[in-house]
Design a protein around this motif. Structure first.
Motif, PDB file in Angstrom:
ATOM      1  N   ILE A 116       0.916  -1.195  -0.126  1.00 37.44           N
ATOM      2  CA  ILE A 116       0.004  -0.108   0.220  1.00 37.44           C
ATOM      3  C   ILE A 116       0.941   1.013  -0.138  1.00 37.44           C
ATOM      4  O   ILE A 116       1.943   1.146   0.639  1.00 37.44           O
ATOM      5  N   ILE A 117       0.416   2.299  -0.539  1.00 37.16           N
ATOM      6  CA  ILE A 117       1.311   3.396  -0.699  1.00 37.16           C
ATOM      7  C   ILE A 117       0.396   4.731  -0.234  1.00 37.16           C
ATOM      8  O   ILE A 117      -0.778   4.744  -0.878  1.00 37.16           O
ATOM      9  N   VAL A 118       0.618   5.381   0.769  1.00 36.53           N
ATOM     10  CA  VAL A 118      -0.064   6.456   1.281  1.00 36.53           C
ATOM     11  C   VAL A 118       1.015   7.733   0.938  1.00 36.53           C
ATOM     12  O   VAL A 118       1.668   7.753   1.451  1.00 36.53           O
ATOM     13  N   GLY A 119       0.357   8.590   0.457  1.00 36.11           N
ATOM     14  CA  GLY A 119       1.037   9.778  -0.106  1.00 36.11           C
ATOM     15  C   GLY A 119       2.491   9.206  -0.942  1.00 36.11           C
ATOM     16  O   GLY A 119       1.843   8.811  -1.950  1.00 36.11           O
ATOM     17  N   ASP A 120       3.628   9.469  -0.341  1.00 34.50           N
ATOM     18  CA  ASP A 120       4.579   8.778  -1.134  1.00 34.50           C
ATOM     19  C   ASP A 120       5.319   7.744  -0.457  1.00 34.50           C
ATOM     20  O   ASP A 120       6.349   7.330  -0.565  1.00 34.50           O
ATOM     21  N   GLU A 121       4.767   7.204   0.646  1.00 29.13           N
ATOM     22  CA  GLU A 121       5.098   6.188   1.534  1.00 29.13           C
ATOM     23  C   GLU A 121       4.601   4.584   1.332  1.00 29.13           C
ATOM     24  O   GLU A 121       3.547   4.522   1.623  1.00 29.13           O
ATOM     25  N   PRO A 122       5.440   3.791   0.813  1.00 31.71           N
ATOM     26  CA  PRO A 122       5.011   2.561   0.416  1.00 31.71           C
ATOM     27  C   PRO A 122       5.063   1.820   1.894  1.00 31.71           C
ATOM     28  O   PRO A 122       6.193   2.004   2.726  1.00 31.71           O
ATOM     29  N   ARG A 123       4.207   0.913   2.040  1.00 33.53           N
ATOM     30  CA  ARG A 123       4.489  -0.205   3.099  1.00 33.53           C
ATOM     31  C   ARG A 123       3.981  -1.345   2.836  1.00 33.53           C
ATOM     32  O   ARG A 123       2.803  -1.514   1.972  1.00 33.53           O
ATOM     33  N   ARG A 124       4.425  -2.545   3.371  1.00 32.74           N
ATOM     34  CA  ARG A 124       4.001  -4.040   3.135  1.00 32.74           C
ATOM     35  C   ARG A 124       3.176  -4.226   4.456  1.00 32.74           C
ATOM     36  O   ARG A 124       3.651  -3.873   5.476  1.00 32.74           O
ATOM     37  N   TRP A 125       2.002  -4.662   4.182  1.00 29.30           N
ATOM     38  CA  TRP A 125       1.352  -5.299   5.170  1.00 29.30           C
ATOM     39  C   TRP A 125       1.941  -6.599   5.765  1.00 29.30           C
ATOM     40  O   TRP A 125       2.829  -7.242   5.216  1.00 29.30           O
ATOM     41  N   GLN A 126       1.681  -6.885   7.246  1.00 28.35           N
ATOM     42  CA  GLN A 126       2.392  -7.932   7.794  1.00 28.35           C
ATOM     43  C   GLN A 126       1.255  -8.709   8.454  1.00 28.35           C
ATOM     44  O   GLN A 126       0.423  -8.138   9.096  1.00 28.35           O
ATOM     45  N   GLU A 127       1.563  -9.960   8.283  1.00 32.01           N
ATOM     46  CA  GLU A 127       0.294 -10.769   8.896  1.00 32.01           C
ATOM     47  C   GLU A 127       0.195 -10.650  10.595  1.00 32.01           C
ATOM     48  O   GLU A 127       1.291 -10.836  11.181  1.00 32.01           O
ATOM     49  N   GLY A 128      -0.945 -10.343  11.069  1.00 30.54           N
ATOM     50  CA  GLY A 128      -1.043 -10.075  12.558  1.00 30.54           C
ATOM     51  C   GLY A 128      -0.625  -8.797  13.065  1.00 30.54           C
ATOM     52  O   GLY A 128      -0.578  -8.472  14.163  1.00 30.54           O
ATOM     53  N   LYS A 129      -0.392  -7.779  12.102  1.00 35.66           N
ATOM     54  CA  LYS A 129      -0.060  -6.290  12.460  1.00 35.66           C
ATOM     55  C   LYS A 129      -1.129  -5.344  11.746  1.00 35.66           C
ATOM     56  O   LYS A 129      -1.604  -5.605  10.663  1.00 35.66           O
ATOM     57  N   CYS A 130      -1.338  -4.260  12.542  1.00 33.78           N
ATOM     58  CA  CYS A 130      -2.246  -3.212  11.914  1.00 33.78           C
ATOM     59  C   CYS A 130      -1.302  -2.132  11.292  1.00 33.78           C
ATOM     60  O   CYS A 130      -0.303  -1.910  11.933  1.00 33.78           O
ATOM     61  N   LEU A 131      -1.850  -1.672  10.300  1.00 33.11           N
ATOM     62  CA  LEU A 131      -1.353  -0.329   9.579  1.00 33.11           C
ATOM     63  C   LEU A 131      -2.502   0.665   9.927  1.00 33.11           C
ATOM     64  O   LEU A 131      -3.706   0.410   9.441  1.00 33.11           O
ATOM     65  N   ILE A 132      -2.366   1.765  10.405  1.00 33.27           N
ATOM     66  CA  ILE A 132      -3.371   2.805  10.739  1.00 33.27           C
ATOM     67  C   ILE A 132      -2.907   4.091   9.591  1.00 33.27           C
ATOM     68  O   ILE A 132      -1.750   4.536   9.824  1.00 33.27           O
ATOM     69  N   PHE A 133      -3.763   4.588   8.958  1.00 32.61           N
ATOM     70  CA  PHE A 133      -3.473   5.878   8.138  1.00 32.61           C
ATOM     71  C   PHE A 133      -4.582   6.686   8.012  1.00 32.61           C
ATOM     72  O   PHE A 133      -5.720   6.279   7.940  1.00 32.61           O
TER      73      PHE A 133
END
Length: 169
Positions: A116-133
């Protein structure tokens, strides 16, 4: 713009119980529907909604009682669903509907080749972890694998959560 998940008291409970949420998703045989904004993606993006813009689907909640139990008391919860990006699917850059909510993704099934890319910052999801944006910031996502990517997607009123005091450890 991603947020530090430690600011949100419900994250620890979600992450600690992610395997039971994944199990409930796996046990579902039917009930996913295509995401309604078809021009927003190329490929297949399906959802299994529990609550959408505050409207709860009782039958779906009963199919996944552990998941519903985990999310139902999140302050200001407005949307909760499984979000499934099938293989070779891209979600085009877009912004969310309102600046009143933040979006949380709890990673459930995350193959290689997803981000997922939010703004210009890409992140990979991880199983069992949250991303909040903040989904009012332009964002996009992709699944370049042949497998499905599954997250538990939650929208919550950011003002209600920020007013909720955190319990001391």
């Amino acid at each position: 713009m991603f947020y530090n998940t430690s600011r949100f008291p419900f994250v620890e409970k979600l992450e600690g119980n992610w395997a039971s949420v994944l199990t409930e998703y796996i046990l579902l045989k039917t009930g996913t529907i295509p995401y309604f904004e078809h021009d927003l993606y190329r490929g297949e993006w399906d959802v299994f909604p529990f609550i959408v813009f505050g409207d709860k689907d009782e039958d779906r909640c009963k199919l996944c009682p552990k998941t519903w139990e985990l999310v139902k008391d999140i302050p200001g919860l407005t949307t909760a669903s499984f979000s499934i990006l099938r293989g070779s699917t891209d979600i085009h850059p877009h912004t969310g509907f309102t600046d009143k909510v933040l979006r949380c993704h709890l990673g459930l099934k995350i193959p290689h080749g997803c981000a997922i890319i939010v703004g210009d910052e890409p992140r990979r999801w991880q199983e069992g972890k949250c991303l909040i944006f903040d989904d009012t910031v332009e964002h996009s996502a992709y699944n370049k694998s042949d497998e499905e990517r599954v997250v538990l997607l939650l929208d919550f009123n950011k003002d209600e959560v920020e007013r909720t005091p955190r319990e001391e450890d």
